[in-house]
Scaffold this motif. Structure first.
Motif, PDB file in Angstrom:
ATOM      1  N   UNK A 177      -4.626   3.704  76.736  1.00  0.00           N
ATOM      2  CA  UNK A 177      -3.908   2.515  76.890  1.00  0.00           C
ATOM      3  C   UNK A 177      -3.843   1.708  75.821  1.00  0.00           C
ATOM      4  N   UNK A 178      -2.705   0.846  75.656  1.00  0.00           N
ATOM      5  CA  UNK A 178      -2.840  -0.043  74.132  1.00  0.00           C
ATOM      6  C   UNK A 178      -2.011  -1.244  74.758  1.00  0.00           C
ATOM      7  N   UNK A 179      -2.438  -2.255  73.845  1.00  0.00           N
ATOM      8  CA  UNK A 179      -1.605  -3.665  74.062  1.00  0.00           C
ATOM      9  C   UNK A 179      -1.867  -4.411  72.860  1.00  0.00           C
ATOM     10  N   UNK A 180      -1.394  -5.588  72.677  1.00  0.00           N
ATOM     11  CA  UNK A 180      -1.495  -6.168  71.093  1.00  0.00           C
ATOM     12  C   UNK A 180      -2.049  -7.571  71.544  1.00  0.00           C
ATOM     13  N   UNK A 181      -2.805  -7.993  70.406  1.00  0.00           N
ATOM     14  CA  UNK A 181      -3.490  -9.303  70.507  1.00  0.00           C
ATOM     15  C   UNK A 181      -3.074 -10.050  69.251  1.00  0.00           C
ATOM     16  N   UNK A 182      -3.563 -11.292  69.379  1.00  0.00           N
ATOM     17  CA  UNK A 182      -3.664 -12.372  68.080  1.00  0.00           C
ATOM     18  C   UNK A 182      -4.868 -12.375  67.688  1.00  0.00           C
ATOM     19  N   UNK A 183      -5.297 -12.278  66.487  1.00  0.00           N
ATOM     20  CA  UNK A 183      -6.706 -12.593  65.998  1.00  0.00           C
ATOM     21  C   UNK A 183      -6.874 -14.211  65.843  1.00  0.00           C
ATOM     22  N   UNK A 184      -7.149 -14.967  67.022  1.00  0.00           N
ATOM     23  CA  UNK A 184      -7.040 -16.264  67.169  1.00  0.00           C
ATOM     24  C   UNK A 184      -8.308 -16.809  66.601  1.00  0.00           C
ATOM     25  N   UNK A 185      -8.459 -17.732  65.605  1.00  0.00           N
ATOM     26  CA  UNK A 185      -9.301 -18.307  64.881  1.00  0.00           C
ATOM     27  C   UNK A 185      -9.929 -19.444  65.734  1.00  0.00           C
ATOM     28  N   UNK A 186     -11.063 -19.794  65.690  1.00  0.00           N
ATOM     29  CA  UNK A 186     -11.728 -20.807  66.665  1.00  0.00           C
ATOM     30  C   UNK A 186     -10.924 -22.180  66.306  1.00  0.00           C
ATOM     31  N   UNK A 187     -10.870 -22.618  64.904  1.00  0.00           N
ATOM     32  CA  UNK A 187     -10.287 -23.445  64.570  1.00  0.00           C
ATOM     33  C   UNK A 187      -8.843 -23.713  65.238  1.00  0.00           C
ATOM     34  N   UNK A 188      -8.237 -22.665  64.884  1.00  0.00           N
ATOM     35  CA  UNK A 188      -6.689 -22.692  65.536  1.00  0.00           C
ATOM     36  C   UNK A 188      -6.610 -23.010  67.055  1.00  0.00           C
ATOM     37  N   UNK A 189      -7.403 -22.411  67.766  1.00  0.00           N
ATOM     38  CA  UNK A 189      -7.460 -22.776  68.990  1.00  0.00           C
ATOM     39  C   UNK A 189      -7.913 -24.185  69.372  1.00  0.00           C
ATOM     40  N   UNK A 190      -9.019 -24.577  68.785  1.00  0.00           N
ATOM     41  CA  UNK A 190      -9.424 -25.984  68.902  1.00  0.00           C
ATOM     42  C   UNK A 190      -8.266 -26.952  68.465  1.00  0.00           C
ATOM     43  N   UNK A 191      -7.652 -26.718  67.579  1.00  0.00           N
ATOM     44  CA  UNK A 191      -6.404 -27.655  67.086  1.00  0.00           C
ATOM     45  C   UNK A 191      -5.148 -27.584  68.399  1.00  0.00           C
ATOM     46  N   UNK A 192      -4.878 -26.480  68.815  1.00  0.00           N
ATOM     47  CA  UNK A 192      -3.916 -26.382  70.063  1.00  0.00           C
ATOM     48  C   UNK A 192      -4.408 -27.121  71.077  1.00  0.00           C
ATOM     49  N   UNK A 193      -5.720 -26.744  71.689  1.00  0.00           N
ATOM     50  CA  UNK A 193      -6.204 -27.730  72.675  1.00  0.00           C
ATOM     51  C   UNK A 193      -6.226 -29.253  72.279  1.00  0.00           C
ATOM     52  N   UNK A 194      -6.610 -29.723  71.199  1.00  0.00           N
ATOM     53  CA  UNK A 194      -6.648 -31.166  71.084  1.00  0.00           C
ATOM     54  C   UNK A 194      -5.101 -31.617  70.885  1.00  0.00           C
ATOM     55  N   UNK A 195      -4.122 -30.731  70.388  1.00  0.00           N
ATOM     56  CA  UNK A 195      -2.952 -31.437  70.568  1.00  0.00           C
ATOM     57  C   UNK A 195      -2.192 -31.697  71.765  1.00  0.00           C
ATOM     58  N   UNK A 196      -2.646 -30.906  72.640  1.00  0.00           N
ATOM     59  CA  UNK A 196      -2.090 -31.156  73.989  1.00  0.00           C
ATOM     60  C   UNK A 196      -2.833 -31.932  74.904  1.00  0.00           C
ATOM     61  N   UNK A 197      -3.877 -32.593  74.391  1.00  0.00           N
ATOM     62  CA  UNK A 197      -4.816 -33.864  75.238  1.00  0.00           C
ATOM     63  C   UNK A 197      -6.102 -33.606  75.526  1.00  0.00           C
ATOM     64  N   UNK A 198      -6.767 -32.249  75.132  1.00  0.00           N
ATOM     65  CA  UNK A 198      -8.081 -32.107  75.479  1.00  0.00           C
ATOM     66  C   UNK A 198      -8.979 -32.770  74.604  1.00  0.00           C
ATOM     67  N   UNK A 199     -10.047 -33.253  75.150  1.00  0.00           N
ATOM     68  CA  UNK A 199     -11.089 -33.927  74.143  1.00  0.00           C
ATOM     69  C   UNK A 199     -12.610 -33.139  74.526  1.00  0.00           C
ATOM     70  N   UNK A 200     -13.574 -33.564  73.797  1.00  0.00           N
ATOM     71  CA  UNK A 200     -14.640 -33.007  73.868  1.00  0.00           C
ATOM     72  C   UNK A 200     -14.742 -31.332  73.727  1.00  0.00           C
ATOM     73  N   UNK A 201     -13.953 -31.075  72.809  1.00  0.00           N
ATOM     74  CA  UNK A 201     -14.002 -29.439  72.476  1.00  0.00           C
ATOM     75  C   UNK A 201     -14.926 -29.033  71.856  1.00  0.00           C
ATOM     76  N   UNK A 202     -15.861 -27.965  72.465  1.00  0.00           N
ATOM     77  CA  UNK A 202     -17.041 -27.566  71.953  1.00  0.00           C
ATOM     78  C   UNK A 202     -17.174 -26.003  72.171  1.00  0.00           C
ATOM     79  N   UNK A 203     -17.821 -25.286  70.870  1.00  0.00           N
ATOM     80  CA  UNK A 203     -17.757 -23.857  70.998  1.00  0.00           C
ATOM     81  C   UNK A 203     -18.983 -23.712  71.342  1.00  0.00           C
TER      82      UNK A 203
END
Length: 257
Positions: A212-238
């Motif tokens: 079976x197959x499917x497609x993914x985005x190679x999502x960088x940690x900084x990219x996801x952190x920026x998205x979360x921050x932009x919509x209002x999340x705080x205390x973002x920690x990896x």
């Protein structure tokens, strides 16, 4: 994205447990690890915690967390996976409320708000565009109580892209009678890739291969952190695997009061 992802997980639903050496043990271990991390982020770690697992699959994390005392609602985009998860929850003797939902439309599809919103097992990188990432992040945010905790897990794409990894090392189970591996076909820019998931089993002396197959985005940690921050999340920690004990990097964040 939606149709291909549904087909991928619908096709895998009956066999998903076979990607683990021992799925029951994985349920227990992941439930314990995630429970510890989540409770460490809560203002009151001893309260009864409501949790939305919005990419529950066949129930690996949802069942484990229900066994650890969380009051779980579990949804997934795949109807077949949700049907399997319902049966597994009943077999494990845990009460979970299930539904079919896309995490880009949780605000309208799922009622109520939760102390914790979870998406595990590399589900978020199915979102291939910035538009979908922001849409999903806003919907995750909408389902959380004030100061609620978000927890997402995904592959370590920062390392995978750097190493240009072409797939996974084959896992051999059941005394060599089951082999599971993935081959990754990368786009030229290494931003997206197609996962070709192979499961080979010897059944009654004959080798059967499922692909079976499917497609993914190679999502960088900084990219996801920026998205979360932009919509209002705080205390973002990896939290990386050596620290958390979980098999993938985990990001936690909090909904701003």
């Amino acid at each position: 994205m939606k149709e291909s992802v549904i087909a991928f997980y619908d096709d895998l639903a009956d066999d998903y447990h076979l990607i683990f050496h021992d799925w029951n043990r994985a349920i227990s271990n992941q439930g314990e690890v995630l429970s510890r991390l989540i409770r460490s982020k809560l203002a009151d770690p001893h309260k009864e915690v409501t949790l939305l697992d919005c990419s529950c699959g066949i129930g690996t994390q949802a069942i484990g967390l229900a066994n650890n005392g969380f009051r779980v609602t579990a949804t997934d985009i795949s109807p077949a996976a949700v049907d399997r998860a319902k049966k597994e929850a009943e077999a494990f003797g845990v009460a979970i409320h299930f539904g079919v939902a896309d995490f880009r439309s949780l605000e309208k599809d799922i009622s109520g708000e939760f102390d914790v919103v979870l998406s595990a097992d590399n589900a978020i990188p199915h979102l291939l565009t910035d538009e979908d990432l922001y849409l999903a992040a806003r919907n995750l945010y909408s389902k959380m109580n004030n100061e609620g905790v978000l927890l997402l897990t995904m592959r370590n794409y920062d390392e995978l892209v750097k190493d240009k990894q072409s797939g996974t090392v084959p896992s051999v189970f059941n005394e060599g009678r089951r082999i599971v591996f993935q081959v990754w076909d990368w786009a030229e820019d290494f931003v997206t890739y197609t996962t070709n998931h192979f499961m080979m089993q010897e059944i009654n002396g004959e080798w059967i291969t499922k692909h079976v197959k499917t497609k993914y985005r190679a999502l960088m940690r900084d990219e996801l952190s920026q998205v979360l921050s932009a919509v209002g999340f705080v205390d973002i920690e990896w939290h990386m695997p050596p620290e958390s004990g979980y098999y993938q990097p985990i990001v936690t964040a909090r909904k701003k009061r």
